[in-house]
Scaffold this motif. Structure first.
Motif, PDB file in Angstrom:
ATOM      1  N   VAL A   1       0.831  -1.209   0.000  1.00 51.29           N
ATOM      2  CA  VAL A   1       0.000   0.000   0.000  1.00 51.29           C
ATOM      3  C   VAL A   1       0.866   1.261   0.000  1.00 51.29           C
ATOM      4  O   VAL A   1       0.412   2.344   0.369  1.00 51.29           O
ATOM      5  CB  VAL A   1      -0.988   0.004   1.191  1.00 51.29           C
ATOM      6  CG1 VAL A   1      -2.044  -1.065   1.004  1.00 51.29           C
ATOM      7  CG2 VAL A   1      -0.265  -0.166   2.515  1.00 51.29           C
TER       8      VAL A   1
ATOM      9  N   ALA B   1       3.886   2.040   1.671  1.00 47.80           N
ATOM     10  CA  ALA B   1       4.675   2.485   2.816  1.00 47.80           C
ATOM     11  C   ALA B   1       6.164   2.285   2.544  1.00 47.80           C
ATOM     12  O   ALA B   1       6.568   1.274   1.963  1.00 47.80           O
ATOM     13  CB  ALA B   1       4.271   1.710   4.066  1.00 47.80           C
TER      14      ALA B   1
ATOM     15  N   ARG C   1       8.543   3.246   7.538  1.00 48.94           N
ATOM     16  CA  ARG C   1       7.175   3.029   7.994  1.00 48.94           C
ATOM     17  C   ARG C   1       6.917   1.535   8.219  1.00 48.94           C
ATOM     18  O   ARG C   1       6.242   1.149   9.180  1.00 48.94           O
ATOM     19  CB  ARG C   1       6.186   3.584   6.965  1.00 48.94           C
ATOM     20  CG  ARG C   1       4.697   3.355   7.298  1.00 48.94           C
ATOM     21  CD  ARG C   1       4.308   4.066   8.590  1.00 48.94           C
ATOM     22  NE  ARG C   1       2.942   3.789   8.975  1.00 48.94           N
ATOM     23  CZ  ARG C   1       1.895   4.574   8.666  1.00 48.94           C
ATOM     24  NH1 ARG C   1       2.077   5.667   7.930  1.00 48.94           N
ATOM     25  NH2 ARG C   1       0.691   4.271   9.078  1.00 48.94           N
TER      26      ARG C   1
ATOM     27  N   HIS D   1      -6.012  -0.644  -2.109  1.00 47.88           N
ATOM     28  CA  HIS D   1      -4.808   0.165  -1.862  1.00 47.88           C
ATOM     29  C   HIS D   1      -5.120   1.365  -0.974  1.00 47.88           C
ATOM     30  O   HIS D   1      -4.786   2.523  -1.280  1.00 47.88           O
ATOM     31  CB  HIS D   1      -4.183   0.631  -3.181  1.00 47.88           C
ATOM     32  CG  HIS D   1      -3.733  -0.492  -4.052  1.00 47.88           C
ATOM     33  ND1 HIS D   1      -2.572  -1.194  -3.838  1.00 47.88           N
ATOM     34  CD2 HIS D   1      -4.318  -1.059  -5.143  1.00 47.88           C
ATOM     35  CE1 HIS D   1      -2.445  -2.136  -4.759  1.00 47.88           C
ATOM     36  NE2 HIS D   1      -3.489  -2.074  -5.562  1.00 47.88           N
ATOM     37  N   ALA D   2      -5.761   1.082   0.141  1.00 47.87           N
ATOM     38  CA  ALA D   2      -6.121   2.129   1.092  1.00 47.87           C
ATOM     39  C   ALA D   2      -4.867   2.746   1.702  1.00 47.87           C
ATOM     40  O   ALA D   2      -3.756   2.206   1.589  1.00 47.87           O
ATOM     41  CB  ALA D   2      -7.010   1.551   2.195  1.00 47.87           C
ATOM     42  N   ALA D   3      -5.043   3.880   2.368  1.00 46.17           N
ATOM     43  CA  ALA D   3      -3.913   4.564   2.999  1.00 46.17           C
ATOM     44  C   ALA D   3      -3.271   3.670   4.060  1.00 46.17           C
ATOM     45  O   ALA D   3      -3.981   2.940   4.763  1.00 46.17           O
ATOM     46  CB  ALA D   3      -4.396   5.868   3.634  1.00 46.17           C
ATOM     47  N   PRO D   4      -1.930   3.698   4.183  1.00 47.03           N
ATOM     48  CA  PRO D   4      -1.257   2.860   5.185  1.00 47.03           C
ATOM     49  C   PRO D   4      -1.813   3.042   6.597  1.00 47.03           C
ATOM     50  O   PRO D   4      -1.896   2.080   7.360  1.00 47.03           O
ATOM     51  CB  PRO D   4       0.202   3.306   5.092  1.00 47.03           C
ATOM     52  CG  PRO D   4       0.361   3.797   3.697  1.00 47.03           C
ATOM     53  CD  PRO D   4      -0.958   4.434   3.343  1.00 47.03           C
ATOM     54  N   GLY D   5      -2.197   4.278   6.952  1.00 43.24           N
ATOM     55  CA  GLY D   5      -2.724   4.515   8.288  1.00 43.24           C
ATOM     56  C   GLY D   5      -4.000   3.746   8.554  1.00 43.24           C
ATOM     57  O   GLY D   5      -4.201   3.198   9.641  1.00 43.24           O
TER      58      GLY D   5
END
Length: 460
Positions: free
Chosen positions: A292, A294, A298, A351-355
């Motif tokens: 995703v 990072a 991270r 592929h959502a945000a890493p957070g």
């Protein structure tokens, strides 16, 4: 006579006026549980080292999976050795050998000049980890009073997660030391292994093993350190009533019809704990977050967060396992992971945000740390009869490590073929099957002596 798994009857007291030397019992439990720390170390070190090992050894997806899983192959061999050794010579010799093997293999991996020797040393490390993973909870269960046995065995899980957390922190600190940082990551494992070896020299032998091989006076002496006279006499009475004195057990006895219900439950839980998929998150954190977007910093930072959450929820589990019981925690964990994996798979697929991915990864880790992680080891250490406990626990733990190998070997191959998200749909289905298995076959064990449980998990 039908198999009896009933947990409706209230557990009988250990003995009128029984009292325990709590400080001493917890002390020897923590020393034995240092074997869990070694487990946690070698389990976590690969996650931080893989980004360095891939270019160092030119790893393909197949070799990445095999290198990671080679620990499990050694663990399977170690469990088989440990079971026979523990039932023939006692629990302490096996713990000492595990520590020595781990110390030597840590240095061997650190100085390995090529992939072949590295994998060979990781296999040897697995032998030590496998022995410790079976013997540490077994020993703790055998020296702990029934009312606190679940909490004490969960100390082993606590040291596992401490090993994971400390190793992740060390990996993160070493990551900027160049392409050879992985050698320090592995070599530092010799330090806790040496401390464990020194600690085992202080441990008494298991009183239940001593009684099983007919050394009743030595068993009485050890029990006298664990509790007062009523506790000693009540424990010896229960051991005598279960008629377990004689030669070491064999694999044939483990698969006898009388103990088959316990073996089915023990092996089933062991396999489920691994195929539930959570160890993919532990071992392939960098792969999951790289998918995703990072960066390496991270990715390694996420391993630290995973370690912290795992530690927090393990502490919660230790407080609940003797209060709520084993079965409710297992049911919660299996169903909770099934739901969380479905969400996580969807996030990875999009592929959502890493957070956002991190939130659901940590929720899954917390759910596992509260349930399947500690409780499976508690149940494996409890449900087998005294006479075959060492060999039977080794069979269940071999099954656990075999399932671990399948899991970590196949993930890189599956992720390359169908995407990082794909396997998590499969793991969600496995967790749902596990929920129904626990519901159908696992009965409550809290507050009952090992001898009482023997009557529940055997058939005439």
């Amino acid at each position: 006579m039908a198999v009896s798994f009933s947990s409706a009857a209230a557990p009988t007291p250990v003995g009128a006026g029984a009292a325990f030397n709590t400080t001493y019992i917890v002390g020897i439990a923590f020393i034995s549980a240092l074997g869990g720390y070694l487990f946690g170390f070698d389990f976590a070190v690969i996650s931080g080292a893989l980004p360095f090992l891939r270019p160092a050894f030119g790893l393909t997806a197949w070799w990445e999976g095999f290198l990671t899983g080679s620990l499990a192959l050694g663990c399977m061999a170690g469990c088989l050795v440990a079971g026979r050794l523990a039932d023939r010579y006692g629990r302490r010799p096996g713990l000492m050998l595990a520590a020595a093997l781990f110390a030597g293999s840590s240095l061997g991996m650190a100085f390995a000049p090529g992939l072949g020797l590295f994998v060979g040393m990781r296999f040897v490390a697995g032998i030590g980890v496998g022995m410790a993973s079976m013997l540490s909870p077994l020993y703790i269960a055998e020296v702990s009073p029934a009312d606190v046995r679940g909490r004490n065995v969960a100390i082993n899980q606590l040291t596992i997660v401490l090993g994971i957390l400390v190793t992740n922190l060390v990996n993160y600190a070493l990551a900027d030391n160049g392409p050879e940082a992985w050698r320090w990551m592995f070599g530092l494992g010799a330090v806790p292994a040496g401390l464990f070896l020194l600690g085992v020299l202080w441990l008494p032998e298991s009183p239940r093993w001593l009684a099983t091989v007919g050394q009743l006076e030595r068993a009485r002496a050890v029990l006298g350190k664990l509790g007062n006279a009523p506790f000693v006499e009540a424990t010896l009475h229960d051991l005598a009533a279960s008629r377990h004195t004689g030669p070491a057990s064999t694999l044939r006895e483990v698969f006898a019809r009388r103990v088959r219900p316990a073996v089915v439950v023990g092996v089933g839980l062991a396999v489920f704990q691994q195929l539930c998929g959570i160890n993919v998150v532990f071992n392939y954190t960098s792969t999951i977050f790289a998918s995703v977007g990072a960066d390496l910093n991270r990715q390694l930072l996420e391993t630290v967060g995973i370690g912290l959450v795992n530690l927090l929820f393990t502490l919660v589990a230790m407080a609940l396992v003797d209060r709520l019981g084993r079965r409710p925690l297992m049911l919660f964990g299996s169903l909770g992971l099934a739901v969380l994996y479905l969400v996580l798979a969807a996030l990875l697929q999009r592929h959502a945000a890493p957070g956002l991915v991190s939130v659901f990864v940590l929720l899954a880790i917390g759910t596992y740390g509260l349930s399947l992680a500690p409780v499976t080891w508690v149940l494996i250490s409890e449900i087998f009869p005294n006479q075959i406990r060492g060999v039977a626990a080794s069979v269940a733990t071999v099954a656990l490590w075999g399932a671990y190998f399948v899991l970590v070997f196949t993930f890189p191959i599956l992720a390359e073929a169908i995407g990082t998200y794909g396997p998590f749909y499969l793991y969600a289905g496995i967790c749902l099957v596990g929920f129904f298995f626990v519901r159908a076959r696992v009965k409550e064990t809290k507050g009952q002596t090992l001898e009482q449980l023997e009557q529940q998990y055997t058939q005439a």
